[in-house]
Enzyme design. Structure first.
Site, PDB file in Angstrom:
ATOM      1  N   ASP A  67       9.003   4.512  -5.840  1.00 35.50           N
ATOM      2  CA  ASP A  67       9.087   4.484  -4.379  1.00 35.50           C
ATOM      3  C   ASP A  67      10.243   3.622  -3.892  1.00 35.50           C
ATOM      4  O   ASP A  67      10.865   2.885  -4.668  1.00 35.50           O
ATOM      5  CB  ASP A  67       7.763   3.983  -3.785  1.00 35.50           C
ATOM      6  CG  ASP A  67       7.199   2.757  -4.512  1.00 35.50           C
ATOM      7  OD1 ASP A  67       7.945   2.114  -5.263  1.00 35.50           O
ATOM      8  OD2 ASP A  67       6.025   2.457  -4.317  1.00 35.50           O
ATOM      9  N   ASN A 136      -5.732  -1.980  -1.731  1.00 35.70           N
ATOM     10  CA  ASN A 136      -6.506  -0.880  -1.149  1.00 35.70           C
ATOM     11  C   ASN A 136      -6.546   0.337  -2.080  1.00 35.70           C
ATOM     12  O   ASN A 136      -6.948   1.414  -1.675  1.00 35.70           O
ATOM     13  CB  ASN A 136      -5.936  -0.491   0.226  1.00 35.70           C
ATOM     14  CG  ASN A 136      -4.490  -0.015   0.137  1.00 35.70           C
ATOM     15  OD1 ASN A 136      -3.933   0.110  -0.959  1.00 35.70           O
ATOM     16  ND2 ASN A 136      -3.878   0.270   1.273  1.00 35.70           N
ATOM     17  N   HIS A 138      -3.888   1.726  -3.586  1.00 36.46           N
ATOM     18  CA  HIS A 138      -2.703   2.592  -3.603  1.00 36.46           C
ATOM     19  C   HIS A 138      -1.962   2.481  -4.926  1.00 36.46           C
ATOM     20  O   HIS A 138      -2.000   1.456  -5.602  1.00 36.46           O
ATOM     21  CB  HIS A 138      -1.792   2.362  -2.387  1.00 36.46           C
ATOM     22  CG  HIS A 138      -0.970   1.124  -2.387  1.00 36.46           C
ATOM     23  ND1 HIS A 138      -0.976   0.237  -1.334  1.00 36.46           N
ATOM     24  CD2 HIS A 138      -0.085   0.615  -3.281  1.00 36.46           C
ATOM     25  CE1 HIS A 138      -0.136  -0.747  -1.591  1.00 36.46           C
ATOM     26  NE2 HIS A 138       0.418  -0.546  -2.773  1.00 36.46           N
ATOM     27  N   GLU A 143      -0.967   5.879  -0.120  1.00 38.77           N
ATOM     28  CA  GLU A 143      -1.959   5.094   0.609  1.00 38.77           C
ATOM     29  C   GLU A 143      -3.272   5.882   0.737  1.00 38.77           C
ATOM     30  O   GLU A 143      -3.276   7.113   0.638  1.00 38.77           O
ATOM     31  CB  GLU A 143      -1.424   4.774   2.006  1.00 38.77           C
ATOM     32  CG  GLU A 143      -0.215   3.841   2.017  1.00 38.77           C
ATOM     33  CD  GLU A 143      -0.575   2.361   1.851  1.00 38.77           C
ATOM     34  OE1 GLU A 143      -1.495   2.051   1.057  1.00 38.77           O
ATOM     35  OE2 GLU A 143       0.068   1.529   2.502  1.00 38.77           O
TER      36      GLU A 143
HETATM   37  C1  GLP Z   1       3.675  -2.196  -3.783  1.00 39.06           C
HETATM   38  C2  GLP Z   1       4.251  -1.132  -4.701  1.00 39.06           C
HETATM   39  C3  GLP Z   1       3.237  -0.686  -5.744  1.00 39.06           C
HETATM   40  C4  GLP Z   1       2.602  -1.889  -6.396  1.00 39.06           C
HETATM   41  C5  GLP Z   1       1.867  -2.663  -5.345  1.00 39.06           C
HETATM   42  C6  GLP Z   1       1.114  -3.872  -5.895  1.00 39.06           C
HETATM   43  O1  GLP Z   1       3.001  -1.684  -2.709  1.00 39.06           O
HETATM   44  N1  GLP Z   1       4.710   0.003  -3.978  1.00 39.06           N
HETATM   45  O2  GLP Z   1       3.888   0.126  -6.705  1.00 39.06           O
HETATM   46  O3  GLP Z   1       1.703  -1.478  -7.416  1.00 39.06           O
HETATM   47  O4  GLP Z   1       2.822  -3.130  -4.396  1.00 39.06           O
HETATM   48  O5  GLP Z   1       2.014  -4.920  -6.085  1.00 39.06           O
HETATM   49  P1  GLP Z   1       1.716  -6.264  -6.828  1.00 39.06           P
HETATM   50  O6  GLP Z   1       1.901  -5.984  -8.265  1.00 39.06           O
HETATM   51  O7  GLP Z   1       2.760  -7.194  -6.303  1.00 39.06           O
HETATM   52  O8  GLP Z   1       0.326  -6.664  -6.477  1.00 39.06           O
END
Ligand code: GLP
Length: 236
Positions: A67, A136, A138, A143
């Protein structure tokens, strides 16, 4: 599904990095699906170490990231392109031209989404997709919603995601409100999926995603149906 509970973030990082290492050794010209966020930082650090030790050669690999924020170009320090360069690509022998991400500043985001799906298809799909999980549920920026979104798409980030990601920005207001994300189609079509999860604050959502009902309200729950899912988690 193979779920490995490990003791520490370091252990999680080493094990997930070893799986990626094995993938590259077994198929040097593989397509790696990569993720951003705090979780994979240790994994990328370990991959860089393996490369520096002469044990890992990225020269034939190709990467596709999950993304990118809309409105941030690759020079923006909070863009995912910038993150990937700094955490991994700048430190290993991968040609930048073989590292793909959605273009957050494409003139027409819808056309960009279609380009990204065609690109992934033209590469023969993803051999190994690395994922983290949002609070959440995702994955990438898929989402929670009324249905699973299959193709790459533009997404309106939820308030909770904006809040969670605001830690990287000066304020909530600076967090982009939209992103382009690979959809559930390309993720589920990946031949292998590795989900890395760290922190007690992710324990509940991980439990729901892996053992609760498969529902678009928890996008990661679809991974229960993936034929080759490895979860490496340290969630206390
Ligand atoms: C972002 C990214 C996800 C990632 C998520 C959790 O939203 N788009 O790919 O898994 O954050 O991030 P973290 O590893 O910092 O908790």
């Amino acid at each position: 599904m193979n779920v490995m509970h490990v003791e520490s973030y370091e252990q999680m990082s080493r094990i997930a990095a070893n799986i990626i290492w094995a993938q590259i050794v077994l198929k040097p010209e593989c397509v790696l699906g990569l993720a951003t966020g705090s979780t994979p930082v240790g994994i990328y650090k370990r991959l860089v170490e393996l490369h520096r030790n002469g044990e890992l050669d990225f020269s034939r690999a190709t990467t596709v990231n999950l993304d990118e924020y809309c409105g941030l170009d690759g020079g923006h320090p909070q863009s995912y392109r910038f993150f990937m360069n700094r955490q991994l690509f700048d430190h290993v022998n991968i040609e930048k031209a073989r590292t793909h991400m959605p273009d957050g500043v494409a003139a027409d985001p819808q056309t960009e989404c279609r380009r990204y799906d065609v690109l992934i298809q033209s590469l023969g799909g993803i051999d190994l997709q690395l994922l983290g999980i949002g609070h959440n549920g995702h994955i990438g920026f898929n989402e929670p919603g009324a249905e699973f979104c299959i193709p790459t798409h533009v997404v309106e980030l939820t308030p909770s995601t904006i809040k969670a990601n605001s830690r990287f920005f000066a304020s909530d207001e600076e967090v982009p409100k939209r992103a382009i994300t690979m959809g559930m189609g390309a993720i589920m079509a990946a031949r292998k999926v590795v989900l890395a999860v760290s922190g007690a604050d992710k324990r509940d959502i991980l439990e729901k995603a892996l053992y609760g009902p498969v529902t678009p309200q928890i996008p990661a729950s679809l991974l229960q149906l993936h034929p080759d899912l490895t979860v490496v988690c340290c969630v206390g």
